[in-house]
Design a protein around this motif. Sequence first.
Motif, PDB file in Angstrom:
ATOM      1  N   GLU A  69      -2.700  -2.581   9.527  1.00 20.58           N
ATOM      2  CA  GLU A  69      -1.236  -1.861   9.110  1.00 20.58           C
ATOM      3  C   GLU A  69      -1.102  -2.149   7.751  1.00 20.58           C
ATOM      4  OE1 GLU A  69       1.408  -2.231  13.083  1.00 20.58           O
ATOM      5  OE2 GLU A  69       0.308  -4.085  12.679  1.00 20.58           O
ATOM      6  N   PHE A  84       2.434  -1.792   5.960  1.00 20.94           N
ATOM      7  CA  PHE A  84       3.898  -1.746   6.135  1.00 20.94           C
ATOM      8  C   PHE A  84       4.702  -2.630   5.389  1.00 20.94           C
ATOM      9  CE2 PHE A  84       2.717  -4.195   9.481  1.00 20.94           C
ATOM     10  CZ  PHE A  84       3.735  -5.013   9.849  1.00 20.94           C
ATOM     11  N   TYR A 119       2.828   7.305  -0.376  1.00 22.51           N
ATOM     12  CA  TYR A 119       3.489   7.171   0.645  1.00 22.51           C
ATOM     13  C   TYR A 119       2.856   8.094   2.067  1.00 22.51           C
ATOM     14  CZ  TYR A 119       7.430   4.653  -1.094  1.00 22.51           C
ATOM     15  OH  TYR A 119       8.232   3.587  -1.625  1.00 22.51           O
ATOM     16  N   TYR A 139       0.447   5.828   3.362  1.00 26.87           N
ATOM     17  CA  TYR A 139       1.205   4.529   4.111  1.00 26.87           C
ATOM     18  C   TYR A 139       2.851   4.820   4.295  1.00 26.87           C
ATOM     19  CZ  TYR A 139      -3.376   2.573   3.001  1.00 26.87           C
ATOM     20  OH  TYR A 139      -4.684   2.225   2.640  1.00 26.87           O
ATOM     21  N   ASP A 152       4.997   3.830   6.024  1.00 21.59           N
ATOM     22  CA  ASP A 152       5.969   2.825   6.466  1.00 21.59           C
ATOM     23  C   ASP A 152       6.214   1.616   5.394  1.00 21.59           C
ATOM     24  OD1 ASP A 152       6.503   3.630   8.804  1.00 21.59           O
ATOM     25  OD2 ASP A 152       4.720   2.808   9.616  1.00 21.59           O
ATOM     26  N   LYS A 168       7.621   0.037   1.903  1.00 20.14           N
ATOM     27  CA  LYS A 168       8.908   0.052   1.151  1.00 20.14           C
ATOM     28  C   LYS A 168       8.797  -0.522  -0.162  1.00 20.14           C
ATOM     29  CE  LYS A 168      11.555  -0.770   5.174  1.00 20.14           C
ATOM     30  NZ  LYS A 168      12.522  -1.727   6.206  1.00 20.14           N
ATOM     31  N   ARG A 205      -0.788  -4.714   1.823  1.00 17.92           N
ATOM     32  CA  ARG A 205       0.044  -4.160   0.803  1.00 17.92           C
ATOM     33  C   ARG A 205      -0.539  -4.071  -0.356  1.00 17.92           C
ATOM     34  NH1 ARG A 205       3.171  -6.710   4.016  1.00 17.92           N
ATOM     35  NH2 ARG A 205       4.303  -8.114   2.392  1.00 17.92           N
TER      36      ARG A 205
END
Length: 301
Positions: A88, A90, A114, A117, A119, A121, A276
Amino acid sequence: MDWDKLRIFHAVADAGSLTHAGDQLHLSQSAVSRQIRGLEESLNATLFHRHARGLILTEQGELLFDATRAMVKRLDAATARIRDSEEEVFGELRVTTTIGFGTLWLAPRLPQLYDKYPDLKIDLMLEERVLDLPMREADVAIRMKEPSQADLIRKRLMSVHMRLYASSAYLEKYGTPQSIDDLPNHRLICQNPKSAQVGAGATLVSELMASEIPATLTVNNYFGVLQGVLHNLGIGVLPEYLVYDFPNLVRVLPEIESVEVPVFLAYPEELRHSQRIAAFRDFVQDEIFTYRKTLREQALS
């Protein structure tokens, strides 16, 4: 202070309604109301003005809401870091870079990140000041020089030069300079040598200004310089990577350019295993590979 009451207060303040907050928290309106009343009694303060159309925070309520909002943001970031895994990507990623590179190169490419991925921010912090990565002012940085701070992982992404560009419309109207001696017959658009920018750019501008150019437009970032060039105001000092996204820019006086400006990506050692960071690093490297490949193909065509 009761954490559960604070959580309920934050939901009510955010929703502006006991009913809507109760729906979000799966609590009855009366249960939410009791918790808010209990919190107000423990603080000896009124947190909401009650109106028929909903709830409005009092001054004391605003102070508490500011605090709970910061707490929730920190908790969300911590939760994302804890849950970060190979499967994941996010949560929040704070990226810092210069105003010019951020607005003109990075931001236009973020849709691709985006798409992959959704999710994520991204908190994009654009400023010339070098943020302190070890002190976690940001998670990852793209800088126009090699970072000197300790405990950073750094990777050289590419090199750029500052060059002279104009629009074809401007050159059709005012002619193309054939040597630096012709520059006084044109308007120069550039960053002020005293403004915050890469040293190579400031040096080149200072050298050009020595030609005693009578008409100039100085801006404190490259985005403004680009707008001036695109609107046919004159000849601008701009980074070469803009040619990829603005193919109508025409390079003038190709013998004039700044020394090499290295571009580095850096992040704290403690984030070595962050998915990330890895996703963002790979995205930037892929975009730069595409950029360089296209420029090579253009040079051969």
